[in-house]
Write a protein that holds these residues in place. Structure first.
Motif, PDB file in Angstrom:
ATOM      1  N   LYS A 147     -17.630 -10.774 -13.145  1.00 14.27           N
ATOM      2  CA  LYS A 147     -18.984 -11.279 -13.446  1.00 14.27           C
ATOM      3  C   LYS A 147     -19.769 -10.285 -14.285  1.00 14.27           C
ATOM      4  N   LEU A 148     -19.539  -8.994 -14.020  1.00 15.41           N
ATOM      5  CA  LEU A 148     -20.248  -7.946 -14.770  1.00 15.41           C
ATOM      6  C   LEU A 148     -19.678  -7.765 -16.181  1.00 15.41           C
ATOM      7  N   GLY A 149     -18.568  -8.460 -16.469  1.00 16.18           N
ATOM      8  CA  GLY A 149     -17.986  -8.387 -17.820  1.00 16.18           C
ATOM      9  C   GLY A 149     -17.073  -7.193 -18.032  1.00 16.18           C
ATOM     10  N   LYS A 150     -16.746  -6.485 -16.948  1.00 17.54           N
ATOM     11  CA  LYS A 150     -15.884  -5.302 -17.125  1.00 17.54           C
ATOM     12  C   LYS A 150     -14.403  -5.661 -17.155  1.00 17.54           C
ATOM     13  N   ILE A 151     -14.059  -6.827 -16.624  1.00 14.83           N
ATOM     14  CA  ILE A 151     -12.662  -7.275 -16.547  1.00 14.83           C
ATOM     15  C   ILE A 151     -12.606  -8.724 -17.008  1.00 14.83           C
ATOM     16  N   ARG A 152     -11.541  -9.087 -17.747  1.00 12.57           N
ATOM     17  CA  ARG A 152     -11.388 -10.498 -18.128  1.00 12.57           C
ATOM     18  C   ARG A 152     -10.496 -11.255 -17.141  1.00 12.57           C
ATOM     19  N   ALA A 153      -9.474 -10.567 -16.620  1.00 13.59           N
ATOM     20  CA  ALA A 153      -8.550 -11.223 -15.691  1.00 13.59           C
ATOM     21  C   ALA A 153      -7.928 -10.159 -14.792  1.00 13.59           C
ATOM     22  N   ILE A 154      -7.337 -10.622 -13.694  1.00 10.57           N
ATOM     23  CA  ILE A 154      -6.830  -9.667 -12.689  1.00 10.57           C
ATOM     24  C   ILE A 154      -5.376  -9.964 -12.301  1.00 10.57           C
ATOM     25  N   GLY A 155      -4.686  -8.910 -11.885  1.00  7.43           N
ATOM     26  CA  GLY A 155      -3.308  -9.079 -11.437  1.00  7.43           C
ATOM     27  C   GLY A 155      -2.997  -8.103 -10.322  1.00  7.43           C
ATOM     28  N   CYS A 156      -1.864  -8.347  -9.649  1.00  6.85           N
ATOM     29  CA  CYS A 156      -1.454  -7.415  -8.593  1.00  6.85           C
ATOM     30  C   CYS A 156      -0.083  -6.848  -8.932  1.00  6.85           C
ATOM     31  N   SER A 157       0.112  -5.600  -8.589  1.00  5.12           N
ATOM     32  CA  SER A 157       1.380  -4.931  -8.853  1.00  5.12           C
ATOM     33  C   SER A 157       1.887  -4.339  -7.543  1.00  5.12           C
ATOM     34  N   ASN A 158       3.139  -4.604  -7.252  1.00  2.00           N
ATOM     35  CA  ASN A 158       3.779  -4.092  -6.022  1.00  2.00           C
ATOM     36  C   ASN A 158       3.133  -4.666  -4.764  1.00  2.00           C
ATOM     37  N   TRP A 159       2.821  -5.945  -4.816  1.00  2.04           N
ATOM     38  CA  TRP A 159       2.339  -6.666  -3.642  1.00  2.04           C
ATOM     39  C   TRP A 159       3.463  -7.554  -3.117  1.00  2.04           C
ATOM     40  N   SER A 160       3.487  -7.741  -1.789  1.00  4.86           N
ATOM     41  CA  SER A 160       4.469  -8.669  -1.222  1.00  4.86           C
ATOM     42  C   SER A 160       4.037 -10.092  -1.582  1.00  4.86           C
ATOM     43  N   ASP A 198      10.553   5.614  -4.115  1.00  6.35           N
ATOM     44  CA  ASP A 198       9.200   5.187  -3.769  1.00  6.35           C
ATOM     45  C   ASP A 198       9.282   3.823  -3.080  1.00  6.35           C
ATOM     46  N   LYS A 199       9.111   3.835  -1.777  1.00  4.45           N
ATOM     47  CA  LYS A 199       9.278   2.592  -0.995  1.00  4.45           C
ATOM     48  C   LYS A 199       8.087   1.650  -1.162  1.00  4.45           C
ATOM     49  N   THR A 200       7.046   2.081  -1.870  1.00  9.56           N
ATOM     50  CA  THR A 200       5.912   1.171  -2.077  1.00  9.56           C
ATOM     51  C   THR A 200       6.086   0.339  -3.353  1.00  9.56           C
ATOM     52  N   MET A 201       7.200   0.557  -4.056  1.00  8.57           N
ATOM     53  CA  MET A 201       7.466  -0.295  -5.228  1.00  8.57           C
ATOM     54  C   MET A 201       8.125  -1.582  -4.732  1.00  8.57           C
ATOM     55  N   ILE A 202       7.683  -2.695  -5.295  1.00  9.10           N
ATOM     56  CA  ILE A 202       8.225  -3.985  -4.852  1.00  9.10           C
ATOM     57  C   ILE A 202       8.956  -4.643  -6.020  1.00  9.10           C
ATOM     58  N   GLY A 203      10.095  -5.251  -5.689  1.00 11.91           N
ATOM     59  CA  GLY A 203      10.889  -5.890  -6.735  1.00 11.91           C
ATOM     60  C   GLY A 203      10.898  -7.397  -6.575  1.00 11.91           C
ATOM     61  N   MET A 204      11.272  -8.073  -7.643  1.00  8.46           N
ATOM     62  CA  MET A 204      11.440  -9.527  -7.590  1.00  8.46           C
ATOM     63  C   MET A 204      12.512  -9.847  -6.565  1.00  8.46           C
ATOM     64  N   ASP A 205      12.330 -10.944  -5.824  1.00  4.32           N
ATOM     65  CA  ASP A 205      13.394 -11.430  -4.949  1.00  4.32           C
ATOM     66  C   ASP A 205      13.432 -12.950  -5.061  1.00  4.32           C
ATOM     67  N   LYS A 206      14.351 -13.553  -4.314  1.00  2.00           N
ATOM     68  CA  LYS A 206      14.583 -14.991  -4.435  1.00  2.00           C
ATOM     69  C   LYS A 206      13.303 -15.802  -4.158  1.00  2.00           C
ATOM     70  N   GLU A 207      12.577 -15.426  -3.112  1.00  2.00           N
ATOM     71  CA  GLU A 207      11.383 -16.194  -2.733  1.00  2.00           C
ATOM     72  C   GLU A 207      10.274 -16.049  -3.784  1.00  2.00           C
ATOM     73  N   MET A 208      10.119 -14.825  -4.267  1.00  5.59           N
ATOM     74  CA  MET A 208       9.078 -14.590  -5.273  1.00  5.59           C
ATOM     75  C   MET A 208       9.422 -15.330  -6.576  1.00  5.59           C
ATOM     76  N   TYR A 209      10.686 -15.309  -6.907  1.00  4.05           N
ATOM     77  CA  TYR A 209      11.160 -16.003  -8.109  1.00  4.05           C
ATOM     78  C   TYR A 209      10.834 -17.501  -8.013  1.00  4.05           C
TER      79      TYR A 209
END
Ligand SMILES: NC(=O)c1ccc[n+]([C@@H]2O[C@H](COP(=O)([O-])OP(=O)(O)OC[C@H]3O[C@@H](n4cnc5c(N)ncnc54)[C@H](OP(=O)(O)O)[C@@H]3O)[C@@H](O)[C@H]2O)c1
Length: 325
Positions: A147-160, A198-209
């Motif tokens: 809303k403040l115009g600082k970001i146009r869109a958002i994403g998540c990285s390494n989320w389950s 680094d166990k906090t990195m998450i990879g693609m899997d069958k369900e996410m695909y």
């Protein structure tokens, strides 16, 4: 180069995204500028960085973002580019302490804006998750920044997938913007997960695909070329100098896939590195692979992958044991 819309946005970046994790560390300033120039010359418009990149160098603070900021200023090309950066990563000195409070998110975002010498980020990523923070707090904070115009869109990285879906549901129920991109580790190579440092990195899997297939959520994967595993430099018999590469990718499934990559590459007279990216780009949902090219030659060999068409049959032929990610 080719371009594609990120679902549910007006962002239409180049299908290849330039990764910059090593800018200002193993890739010096002059080479970083040269890589960005070469990327733009190839029609590239999508650059991925993070507030934490380069902080592993003694005394350094965000050298990747700062170099990109300098380059944008010098070239006066900010409006031509889709700049993606990430925040809310634990500090380099305390990797076991999550940083995903509203304060952390806004703090990192403001720092990134300063480093990048811009007043908006096209795609803002949360670099890690902290399951102890409710998705409601996170999505409300991010939407306030939109809303403040600082970001146009958002994403998540390494989320389950579970947390991603929870966040999407909260956003949908409250008329907020949800995540428009998912940045996880994904390439044609199956990762030996037990050897990941680094166990906090998450990879693609069958369900996410399947989730991507069902929702058309954009996938913007990292380590999309499996660190060069398929590039022709490696084989079962060659022990790589980078021992990490052997630990992560040496397994029978990947050598079976490598044989098929080489076979298809030869049959259409393209390089194996291009085929590996084409495997991602030709999926049924939008995929924008992030490439961590170290040299201009590697970069030029990566961007041309966008011209390769692989049909369903070829995709399944390449993915030996397709449910193994
Ligand atoms: N969100 C996250 O948590 C996260 C995590 C990691 C990375 N990332 C992002 O993803 C980007 C890429 O990640 P990455 O560097 O790990 O993965 P990558 O792109 O799979 O690997 C890059 C390496 O692959 C080799 N390579 C690439 N193209 C080649 C070619 N044509 N021929 C031969 N070798 C080639 C090079 O290795 P050599 O140096 O051996 O030549 C290069 O250093 C990063 O810069 C960053 O922006 C995000």
């Amino acid at each position: 180069m080719k371009y594609n819309l990120i679902t549910n946005t007006d962002l239409n970046p180049s299908i290849i995204c330039l990764g910059t994790a090593n800018f200002g560390s193993t890739i010096d300033a002059a080479s970083s500028f040269a890589l960005m120039d070469a990327f733009v010359d190839c029609g590239g418009t999508f650059i991925d960085t993070a507030n934490i990149y380069g902080d592993w160098e003694p005394g350094a603070k965000s050298p990747s973002e700062k170099l990109i900021g300098q380059w944008l200023q010098n070239k006066k090309n900010r409006k031509d580019l889709i700049i993606a950066t990430k925040g809310a990563h634990p500090a380099w000195e305390a990797l076991n302490i999550p940083r995903l409070s509203s304060y952390d998110i806004v703090h990192d975002l403001n720092e990134s804006l300063t480093h990048l010498q811009t007043d908006y980020i096209d795609l803002y990523w949360l670099h890690r998750d902290d399951v102890h923070v409710p998705v409601s707090e996170i999505m409300l904070t991010l939407n306030e920044q939109i809303k403040l115009g600082k970001i146009r869109a958002i994403g998540c990285s390494n989320w389950s997938l579970e947390r991603l879906q929870e966040a999407q549901q909260f956003a949908a129920e409250h008329g907020l913007m949800g995540f428009v991109g998912n940045q996880v580790q994904w390439s044609l190579a199956k990762v030996n997960v037990e050897n990941m440092g680094d166990k906090t990195m998450i990879g693609m899997d069958k369900e996410m695909y399947h989730y991507h297939q069902q929702t058309s959520l954009a996938s913007i994967p990292y380590t999309s070329q499996a660190n060069g595993f398929f590039s022709g430099k490696y084989s079962k018999e060659i022990v790589p100098a980078k021992i990490q590469l052997q630990e992560l990718y040496y397994n029978d499934i990947n050598f079976a896939r490598m044989a098929r990559v080489n076979e298809i590459a030869e049959s259409i007279n393209r390089s194996a590195s291009e085929i590996v990216l084409a495997y991602l780009i030709n999926q049924s949902f939008p995929v924008f692979p992030i490439v961590g090219s170290r040299t201009i030659e590697q970069l030029e060999q990566s961007v041309t992958a966008v011209d390769i068409k692989l049909d369903e049959a070829m995709l399944s032929y390449l993915a030996v044991d397709k449910d193994e990610f």
